[in-house]
Design an enzyme around this catalytic site. Sequence first.
Site, PDB file in Angstrom:
ATOM      1  N   CYS A  22       0.855  -1.186   0.000  1.00 18.65           N
ATOM      2  CA  CYS A  22       0.000   0.000   0.000  1.00 18.65           C
ATOM      3  C   CYS A  22       0.896   1.243   0.000  1.00 18.65           C
ATOM      4  CB  CYS A  22      -0.898  -0.007   1.236  1.00 18.65           C
ATOM      5  SG  CYS A  22      -1.828   1.522   1.471  1.00 18.65           S
TER       6      CYS A  22
ATOM      7  N   ASP B 277      -0.755  -5.599   0.079  1.00 20.68           N
ATOM      8  CA  ASP B 277      -2.025  -5.735  -0.635  1.00 20.68           C
ATOM      9  C   ASP B 277      -1.955  -7.033  -1.421  1.00 20.68           C
ATOM     10  OD1 ASP B 277      -3.398  -3.410   0.096  1.00 20.68           O
ATOM     11  OD2 ASP B 277      -2.432  -2.229  -1.464  1.00 20.68           O
TER      12      ASP B 277
END
Length: 157
Positions: free
Chosen positions: A62, A69
């Site tokens: 992120c 992520d």
Amino acid sequence: MTTLIPSLGSAASQEPVSPVNEQQYGDQAIRQAAIEPLEKWPNHSNNDYTIHIEHPEYTALCPRSGYPDFGTIVLDYQPRDWVVELKAFKLYINTYRNRRISHEMVTNEIADRLWNELAPVGLRVIGDFTRRGGVKTVITVAKGDTGLFTAYVPNLL
């Protein structure tokens, strides 16, 4: 250089472990995939057809928090002259694993690169990202003629 560390199963057994800074062949292949053109093959068919590829092991960081992520990158395309080699596509997606990049930006970057390198009739890239903080994100980028593509059903995770 390889060092030995004790195994968790027994104090007497030891397993070889490579230091973090030692480059493995996979690390080298991923690094090359980030900078070299994707391997592609000639499309020998005159038929109108689609290619559907799903890479369920996408990971990046992120850009705001640095937390990981995860998601699935889906590629649909109708080839013109070229088809992407599957391992090359996998290695390219793996180039994102240590990058800080948003869901929107990564989906657009992938679509732009594949559009430019493959020059297909139509292309759709879907970033179907795993929930984080209860929020589910699905990003779709479409270019060219997408009339042959079937509807996408997002993952429920």
